[in-house]
Motif scaffolding. Structure first.
Motif, mmCIF file in Angstrom:
data_model
loop_
_atom_site.group_PDB
_atom_site.id
_atom_site.type_symbol
_atom_site.label_atom_id
_atom_site.label_comp_id
_atom_site.label_asym_id
_atom_site.label_seq_id
_atom_site.Cartn_x
_atom_site.Cartn_y
_atom_site.Cartn_z
ATOM 1 N N VAL A 197 0.828 -1.299 -0.040
ATOM 2 C CA VAL A 197 -0.224 -0.226 0.155
ATOM 3 C C VAL A 197 0.864 1.261 -0.098
ATOM 4 N N PRO A 198 0.400 2.451 -0.615
ATOM 5 C CA PRO A 198 -0.812 2.535 -1.409
ATOM 6 C C PRO A 198 -0.814 1.664 -2.843
ATOM 7 N N VAL A 199 -2.008 1.478 -3.255
ATOM 8 C CA VAL A 199 -2.194 1.319 -4.635
ATOM 9 C C VAL A 199 -2.087 2.862 -5.049
ATOM 10 N N VAL A 200 -1.718 3.143 -6.357
ATOM 11 C CA VAL A 200 -1.498 4.353 -6.803
ATOM 12 C C VAL A 200 -2.059 4.463 -8.249
ATOM 13 N N THR A 201 -2.958 5.258 -8.549
ATOM 14 C CA THR A 201 -3.295 5.721 -10.036
ATOM 15 C C THR A 201 -2.701 6.992 -10.664
ATOM 16 N N GLU A 202 -2.495 7.038 -11.706
ATOM 17 C CA GLU A 202 -1.888 8.192 -12.367
ATOM 18 C C GLU A 202 -2.757 8.678 -13.344
ATOM 19 N N ILE A 203 -3.455 10.072 -13.165
ATOM 20 C CA ILE A 203 -4.249 10.771 -14.069
ATOM 21 C C ILE A 203 -3.847 11.777 -14.693
ATOM 22 N N HIS A 204 -4.512 12.094 -15.485
ATOM 23 C CA HIS A 204 -4.250 13.493 -16.495
ATOM 24 C C HIS A 204 -5.460 14.170 -16.606
ATOM 25 N N LEU A 205 -5.442 15.811 -16.747
ATOM 26 C CA LEU A 205 -6.150 16.547 -16.788
ATOM 27 C C LEU A 205 -6.533 16.981 -18.311
ATOM 28 N N GLU A 264 -5.119 9.716 -0.977
ATOM 29 C CA GLU A 264 -4.114 10.923 -0.663
ATOM 30 C C GLU A 264 -4.255 11.564 -2.162
ATOM 31 N N ILE A 265 -4.165 12.708 -2.384
ATOM 32 C CA ILE A 265 -3.921 13.263 -3.717
ATOM 33 C C ILE A 265 -2.573 13.667 -3.767
ATOM 34 N N TRP A 266 -1.738 13.302 -4.754
ATOM 35 C CA TRP A 266 -0.320 13.441 -4.985
ATOM 36 C C TRP A 266 -0.075 14.771 -6.128
ATOM 37 N N PHE A 267 0.722 15.679 -5.614
ATOM 38 C CA PHE A 267 0.966 16.757 -6.783
ATOM 39 C C PHE A 267 2.781 16.201 -7.167
ATOM 40 N N VAL A 291 -3.557 9.684 -7.349
ATOM 41 C CA VAL A 291 -4.215 9.247 -6.297
ATOM 42 C C VAL A 291 -3.744 8.065 -5.701
ATOM 43 N N ALA A 292 -3.518 8.100 -4.287
ATOM 44 C CA ALA A 292 -2.934 6.974 -3.559
ATOM 45 C C ALA A 292 -4.035 6.440 -2.727
ATOM 46 N N THR A 323 1.634 16.010 -0.850
ATOM 47 C CA THR A 323 0.554 14.867 -0.607
ATOM 48 C C THR A 323 -0.362 15.557 0.623
ATOM 49 N N ARG A 324 -1.660 15.284 0.170
ATOM 50 C CA ARG A 324 -2.649 15.599 1.169
ATOM 51 C C ARG A 324 -3.804 14.344 1.407
ATOM 52 N N VAL A 325 -4.218 14.246 2.560
ATOM 53 C CA VAL A 325 -5.068 13.224 2.795
ATOM 54 C C VAL A 325 -6.436 13.587 2.544
ATOM 55 N N PHE A 326 -7.434 12.721 2.063
ATOM 56 C CA PHE A 326 -8.588 12.825 1.832
ATOM 57 C C PHE A 326 -9.493 11.532 2.137
ATOM 58 N N TYR A 327 -10.452 11.487 2.619
ATOM 59 C CA TYR A 327 -11.326 10.232 2.985
ATOM 60 C C TYR A 327 -12.770 10.061 2.055
ATOM 61 N N GLY A 328 -13.032 8.962 1.995
ATOM 62 C CA GLY A 328 -14.241 8.559 1.346
ATOM 63 C C GLY A 328 -13.872 8.153 -0.183
ATOM 64 N N SER A 329 -14.965 8.158 -0.890
ATOM 65 C CA SER A 329 -14.715 7.560 -2.242
ATOM 66 C C SER A 329 -13.945 8.242 -3.360
#
Length: 242
Positions: free
Chosen positions: A131-139, A234-237, A220-221, A184-190
């Motif tokens: 952990v964590p599983v990390v997804t890479e996203i693009h805007l 977590e959101i990662w910049f 996104v972790a 990185t900053r923590v957030f909770y939920g879906s």
């Protein structure tokens, strides 16, 4: 939505269990598969029958999760709760999916990674969860939405870093990621496209103008499975490489 029979589930589990593991009871298996069908439906995904074995294995190994190592570079607390980290180079098993919804892409991608973790690899053994599983996203260029292609990554446990087991699925690629410096900053939920865009906007507000951070690529972790209420993410910049 297709349902798997108890007999089929038992058959698959008996094949996939390690010799020192006790088989899961039939009623418990049925409840487990039904639970994950429900979770999958919230992500607009139908749970395929061949996920029965991996689901049982992942559940049985759930207490053993190896954290991906990192070094904390700085911390900012109180109302600006975020921190900067450095992740060393590591080998990751990654898969790219481009489904209509973000939730579908991460679900379809991780189901394939689950099969890789649960013996669909050249060693034919359970590899263990990190952990964590990390997804890479693009805007998109406007910064108002996510592009369809999402990369979902699983960091190989330390035991397999020198010589990673090969995936049987040709869609999965084992790559070595360069050192990664993130804010990185923590957030909770879906984790949905909406919640991710909200978290990106919030962290930009906290940081202000930062030139050496990527503006179109984020990570996104996720630390817990999708069935956990109010799960930790977590959101990662990503800092630009020097």
């Amino acid at each position: 939505m297709a349902r798997i029979t108890l007999e089929e589930l038992n058959e698959m589990d008996d094949e996939d269990l390690d010799e020192d593991e006790e088989p899961m009871g039939g009623e418990e298996q049925t409840r487990l598969f039904s639970h994950w069908e429900t979770v999958a439906s919230t992500h607009h995904v139908t749970l395929p029958q061949d996920m029965a074995g991996p689901i049982v294995q992942m559940t049985q190994h759930n207490q053993t999760r190896e954290p991906v190592p990192f070094t904390i570079l700085s911390q900012h607390e109180k109302e600006k709760a975020y921190e900067e980290r450095l992740y060393p180079p590591k080998k990751w098993a990654c898969i790219t999916r481009g489904e209509p919804k973000y939730e579908q892409s991460i679900s379809m991608g991780f189901m394939k990674l689950m099969r890789y973790i649960c013996k669909e690899n050249s060693l034919r053994r359970h590899l263990g969860m990190t952990v964590p599983v990390v997804t890479e996203i693009h805007l998109n260029k406007e910064g108002t939405g996510l592009l369809q292609d999402v990369i979902t990554g699983y960091c190989l446990p330390e035991e397999f870093q020198p010589n990673p087991p090969l995936p049987m699925d040709p869609e999965i690629q084992v790559i070595e990621r360069a050192p990664l410096q993130v804010i990185t900053r923590v957030f909770y939920g879906s984790t949905t496209e909406e919640t991710i865009l909200q978290e990106i906007h919030l962290l930009w507000e906290l940081l202000g103008s930062t030139d050496n951070v990527l503006h179109e690529t984020y990570m996104v972790a996720t630390y817990e499975n999708p069935g956990v209420p109010n799960r930790r993410n977590e959101i990662w910049f990503i800092r630009r490489a020097n």
